[in-house]
Design an enzyme around this catalytic site. Structure first.
Site, short mmCIF file in Angstrom:
data_model
loop_
_atom_site.label_atom_id
_atom_site.label_comp_id
_atom_site.label_asym_id
_atom_site.label_seq_id
_atom_site.Cartn_x
_atom_site.Cartn_y
_atom_site.Cartn_z
N ASP A 10 0.75 -1.14 -0.16
CA ASP A 10 -0.26 0.03 0.09
C ASP A 10 0.96 1.33 0.04
OD1 ASP A 10 -2.28 1.67 0.41
OD2 ASP A 10 -1.79 1.77 2.50
N ASP A 12 0.09 5.06 1.06
CA ASP A 12 0.11 5.80 2.36
C ASP A 12 0.08 5.18 3.56
OD1 ASP A 12 -0.29 8.15 0.33
OD2 ASP A 12 -2.35 8.41 0.47
N ASP A 169 -1.44 -0.75 5.97
CA ASP A 169 -1.61 -0.36 7.43
C ASP A 169 -3.37 -0.23 7.60
OD1 ASP A 169 -2.25 1.98 5.59
OD2 ASP A 169 -1.86 3.15 7.24
#
Length: 220
Positions: A10, A12, A169
């Site tokens: 991922d 960000d 995250d």
């Protein structure tokens, strides 16, 4: 688990600490309206929820009002013109990418961030030629947590999902990886909400410090 043939991130909150740019943008918008800056610890929790959630939280507005829409347009325009003002790779991630490249393991990015931002960020970081695949919402019909984007990334990297690993995250990252049949790593250094519990996401591994990541991938 088969040997890892590809690593997908991922963007960000996993590979890139973009919150630093989002602080700058939202604080400028607030200052232009004679309002105080955001509380960064609180605001950080909303970064992985996307631009609308960030604007809604910063201005204390519902997510679906006309005023929120106007502020969102301003936010995205300002962000596009000020990418990578302060944002940077999380500590240790550049070394990890170099480690993967030395092992000839391709790496890529699967993100819900629009391509116009993601591609420019990679160019500014001089990662665009190193990144083996970049999958954004424009490339699929269904964004994460649907597994479509991860399946597409694996097709482009010529590997089966079980031969790749996905790092994220947010719960939706892990849900996408699980739905794709892909091993997953929950990155607890990212933009977690105070109520998030990565241990409950059913990821194969939960890592709280980027320095642990290289050692883990070396064992896979």
């Amino acid at each position: 688990m088969p040997a890892v043939r590809a690593v997908l991130f991922d963007l960000d909150g996993t590979l890139l600490d973009t919150a630093l740019d989002f602080y700058w943008v939202i604080d400028k918008m607030l200052a232009d309206r004679q309002r105080p800056p955001v509380d960064r610890a609180t605001f950080r929790q909303y970064v992985s929820e996307g631009a609308r959630a960030m604007v809604s939280q910063a201005f204390d507005l519902p997510a679906t009002t006309a005023q929120t829409d106007q502020l969102l347009t301003e936010f995205l325009t300002l962000y596009q013109h000020n990418l990578m003002v302060e944002a940077r790779l999380f500590e240790g991630l550049e070394q990890l990418l170099e480690q993967l490249e030395a092992r000839e393991i391709p790496w890529g990015i699967v993100t819900n961030k629009p391509e116009r931002f993601s591609r420019l960020i990679l160019q500014k970081l001089k990662l665009d030629r190193r990144c083996a695949t970049l999958i954004c919402p424009e490339h699929v019909s269904n964004r994460k947590p649907d597994p479509e984007s991860l399946h597409l990334a694996c097709e482009q990297l010529h590997c089966r999902p079980e031969e790749a690993i996905y790092l994220g995250d947010h719960l939706r990252d892990i849900e996408a990886g699980l739905a794709a049949g892909m091993p997953t790593i929950a990155c607890a250094w990212g933009y977690l909400h105070k109520d998030d519990d990565p241990e409950s996401w059913q990821a194969d591994h939960v890592i709280r410090d980027t320095r642990e990541l290289g050692a883990l991938l070396n064992c896979l």
